[in-house]
Scaffold this motif. Sequence first.
Motif, PDB file in Angstrom:
ATOM      1  N   LEU A 299       0.763  -1.192  -0.133  1.00 34.38           N
ATOM      2  CA  LEU A 299       0.142  -0.077   0.052  1.00 34.38           C
ATOM      3  C   LEU A 299       0.925   1.121   0.131  1.00 34.38           C
ATOM      4  CD1 LEU A 299      -2.799  -0.912   2.722  1.00 34.38           C
ATOM      5  CD2 LEU A 299      -2.827  -1.457   0.421  1.00 34.38           C
ATOM      6  N   ALA A 300       0.418   2.401  -0.543  1.00 30.26           N
ATOM      7  CA  ALA A 300       1.077   3.442  -0.592  1.00 30.26           C
ATOM      8  C   ALA A 300       0.730   4.367   0.812  1.00 30.26           C
ATOM      9  CB  ALA A 300       0.608   4.373  -1.691  1.00 30.26           C
ATOM     10  N   ASP A 301       1.490   5.281   1.361  1.00 25.02           N
ATOM     11  CA  ASP A 301       1.349   5.992   2.521  1.00 25.02           C
ATOM     12  C   ASP A 301      -0.107   6.732   2.348  1.00 25.02           C
ATOM     13  OD1 ASP A 301       1.577   7.261   4.716  1.00 25.02           O
ATOM     14  OD2 ASP A 301       3.428   8.049   4.386  1.00 25.02           O
ATOM     15  N   ALA A 319       2.396  20.072  -8.263  1.00 27.43           N
ATOM     16  CA  ALA A 319       2.568  19.386  -7.016  1.00 27.43           C
ATOM     17  C   ALA A 319       2.236  18.009  -7.150  1.00 27.43           C
ATOM     18  CB  ALA A 319       1.903  20.197  -6.020  1.00 27.43           C
ATOM     19  N   ALA A 320       0.833  17.762  -7.859  1.00 22.72           N
ATOM     20  CA  ALA A 320       0.041  16.510  -7.876  1.00 22.72           C
ATOM     21  C   ALA A 320       1.090  15.384  -8.629  1.00 22.72           C
ATOM     22  CB  ALA A 320      -1.140  16.253  -8.526  1.00 22.72           C
ATOM     23  N   LEU A 321       1.666  15.843  -9.566  1.00 26.27           N
ATOM     24  CA  LEU A 321       2.730  15.000 -10.437  1.00 26.27           C
ATOM     25  C   LEU A 321       4.044  14.588  -9.650  1.00 26.27           C
ATOM     26  CD1 LEU A 321       2.805  16.648 -14.149  1.00 26.27           C
ATOM     27  CD2 LEU A 321       1.555  14.437 -13.005  1.00 26.27           C
ATOM     28  N   MET A 322       4.467  15.674  -8.988  1.00 25.37           N
ATOM     29  CA  MET A 322       5.727  15.443  -7.968  1.00 25.37           C
ATOM     30  C   MET A 322       5.243  14.435  -6.887  1.00 25.37           C
ATOM     31  SD  MET A 322       8.191  16.948  -9.488  1.00 25.37           S
ATOM     32  CE  MET A 322       9.408  16.513  -8.294  1.00 25.37           C
ATOM     33  N   GLY A 323       4.007  14.651  -6.225  1.00 21.60           N
ATOM     34  CA  GLY A 323       3.771  13.717  -5.198  1.00 21.60           C
ATOM     35  C   GLY A 323       3.507  12.317  -5.792  1.00 21.60           C
ATOM     36  N   PHE A 324       2.842  12.072  -7.062  1.00 20.24           N
ATOM     37  CA  PHE A 324       2.779  10.919  -7.649  1.00 20.24           C
ATOM     38  C   PHE A 324       4.229  10.116  -7.867  1.00 20.24           C
ATOM     39  CE2 PHE A 324       2.631   8.203 -11.446  1.00 20.24           C
ATOM     40  CZ  PHE A 324       1.962   7.086 -10.885  1.00 20.24           C
ATOM     41  N   ARG A 325       5.105  10.925  -8.430  1.00 25.22           N
ATOM     42  CA  ARG A 325       6.517  10.358  -8.609  1.00 25.22           C
ATOM     43  C   ARG A 325       7.145   9.994  -7.357  1.00 25.22           C
ATOM     44  NH1 ARG A 325       8.846  13.492 -13.865  1.00 25.22           N
ATOM     45  NH2 ARG A 325       7.189  13.009 -15.192  1.00 25.22           N
ATOM     46  N   LEU A 327       5.617   8.844  -4.642  1.00 26.00           N
ATOM     47  CA  LEU A 327       4.810   7.355  -4.385  1.00 26.00           C
ATOM     48  C   LEU A 327       5.680   6.131  -5.175  1.00 26.00           C
ATOM     49  CD1 LEU A 327       1.587   8.641  -3.715  1.00 26.00           C
ATOM     50  CD2 LEU A 327       3.117   7.865  -2.174  1.00 26.00           C
ATOM     51  N   TRP A 328       5.705   6.641  -6.306  1.00 22.77           N
ATOM     52  CA  TRP A 328       6.153   5.582  -7.604  1.00 22.77           C
ATOM     53  C   TRP A 328       7.717   5.126  -7.131  1.00 22.77           C
ATOM     54  CZ3 TRP A 328       4.032   2.848 -11.246  1.00 22.77           C
ATOM     55  CH2 TRP A 328       4.957   1.993 -12.037  1.00 22.77           C
ATOM     56  N   GLY A 329       8.266   6.255  -6.651  1.00 20.79           N
ATOM     57  CA  GLY A 329       9.721   5.774  -6.209  1.00 20.79           C
ATOM     58  C   GLY A 329       9.711   4.989  -5.203  1.00 20.79           C
ATOM     59  N   TYR A 330       8.843   5.114  -4.135  1.00 24.16           N
ATOM     60  CA  TYR A 330       8.733   4.359  -3.184  1.00 24.16           C
ATOM     61  C   TYR A 330       8.367   2.788  -3.395  1.00 24.16           C
ATOM     62  CZ  TYR A 330       9.745   8.373  -0.294  1.00 24.16           C
ATOM     63  OH  TYR A 330      10.354   9.369   0.320  1.00 24.16           O
ATOM     64  N   GLY A 331       7.903   2.731  -4.596  1.00 16.90           N
ATOM     65  CA  GLY A 331       7.416   1.241  -4.991  1.00 16.90           C
ATOM     66  C   GLY A 331       5.949   1.272  -4.937  1.00 16.90           C
TER      67      GLY A 331
END
Length: 614
Positions: A299-301, A319-325, A327-331
């Motif tokens: 699960l994502a945070d 800000a939304a795109l940076m936030g998603f990236r 999360l994507w980097g965290y797996g």
Amino acid sequence: MSEPPWEVEQDDAPERDPNTADIFGAPEPAPVAEPSPPVGAAEGQAPADGGAYTVLARKYRPRTFEDLIGQEAMVRTLTNAFATGRIAHAFMLTGVRGVGKTTTARLLARALNFESDTVHQPSVDLSHEGRHCRAIVEGRHMDVLELDAASRTKVDEMRELLDGVRYAPTEARYKVYVIDEVHMLSTAAFNALLKTLEEPPPHAKFIFATTEIRKVPVTILSRCQRFDLRRVEPEVLSKHLGNIAEKEGARVETDGLALIARAAEGSVRDGLSLLDQAIVQAERGQAVDVGVVRDMLGLADRIQTIELFEHVMKGGTSAALMGFRTLWGYGADASQVMLDLLEHCHAASVSKALGPDALHLPKDQAGRLAAIGATASAGTLSRLWQMQMKAYEEVRRAPDPSAAAEMALIRLCYAADLPGPEEALKALRDGEPIPGGPGGGMVPTGGGSAGGGGTSAFAAAQPVTMASAAPTPQATTALASFDDVLRLIQLKRDITLYMDVQRFVRPISFRPGALEFEPAPRAPADLTKRLSQRLKEWTGQTWLIATSGGGGAESAWEREKREEREAKEAILADPFVQAVMEAFPGTELLGVKQLVVPQGDATSVDPEEDGEED
């Protein structure tokens, strides 16, 4: 000199030589010592020698009706039925996987055949073990047959099974048939079961369990007492998992237990299986924190996804795109992020209607989602929900899920603060800028700001585009009367304004550029403003529209209704019509239509000839 052998003391000598066989040739068996369990080992835990381990879902299977969590309504109904002796001959248990259907069926079988030294009737009090309880639990009782319908779908197998129903039980009070996944039976097997289920012998009871209740024929359902086992609420399941973890000597954080309960989706068995997996994530004696559980579940945070949802609602594309990236980097999985956004949109909508207390979330998370629901309209949340549903399907099917998720976020950011169709039409009708956009309708100095400036550009540029596309008003448009105003509005196809002016405007005085009228009851408050703006736009000159408290003539709608009424009264006064209505009692005049005769036909018909034909 040695003593004779018969005089030697034999007290310390062994009775027999251990290396000597007995008279039948078999050596003496060595004593077998019972293995003692290791100290501190509890039931279900893996012994030190690597023996079999019982999983938590089996180890903590309910042994009594009181152990069933979240099914209080069913337990109360069964308790009252057993207490009054109104026990049905067939039970149908339905619900999602893991809520306790098979477990409840076994408890019912024990309750029906419960017997002890003091109890000689069916009882739901299973706190004490009866004579048949152990054999039923272990699945070796002769009078309790537990079957899987998936492996006995044919009608011949069902007939073979039902042949033994007429025989009385051998040991217990009832012969109980427990059929799991009963929806897997074929139509012929259901038909074979139908007659027996309708008129069963008094010593036979049937207990059915299924996850697909709609696949069971209604003829079977009508002959059973149905119990719908409910999903276990997350807070109840989380507390239950915490108690089991404490019994196992494991420590799991409360937020981690809440994540497991949410991932189980109301299934106790799924929750216990996930807890079994979470316990081994940490070393012996260490606590399992929420981060470990989140990584285990993939699960994502949740805090980060709430922040992402806030950026979407504000229209912050960057800000939304940076936030998603991040999360994507965290797996984090892209489809899981879209699912979290769907949950947040649903939670914000629920909090808007029921308040933050209706959300089964921590207080800080519920407060942030409730704030989003308070600021956003119900229409905006509903549109975002539809867009997120489509985006979730796109992310699942896309060859590059991360790219599809980013495109979906861009689309959501641009649409989050845009007005709905009704708001846009109203703004265009009133000649006002279209609301919406994080820029507040201001034209940005550059393209693609962090706040999603593209939306602002669209919101500000659209009125300019429409104004340039509209025809240039003709200053020479002459309106000599109020009827000319009505015809102009009808010609411009402003239906809403036309209906309001026709119904609610009672003209007092009219001259080109000025109109005074008396508003009819329930007239719109903005009627004067709308009419003035439209006339200025269409005629190219400023119009003075004023209202007065009385003295107005009939409105166009009132005049039309009066004329229709007068025409109807005139027709009813005609002698021929009266004669027709007297000849046919009960005849009513429903309406009057004015037939328009084409001009060509009017000139080609000779009145004298037409009169002769009559």
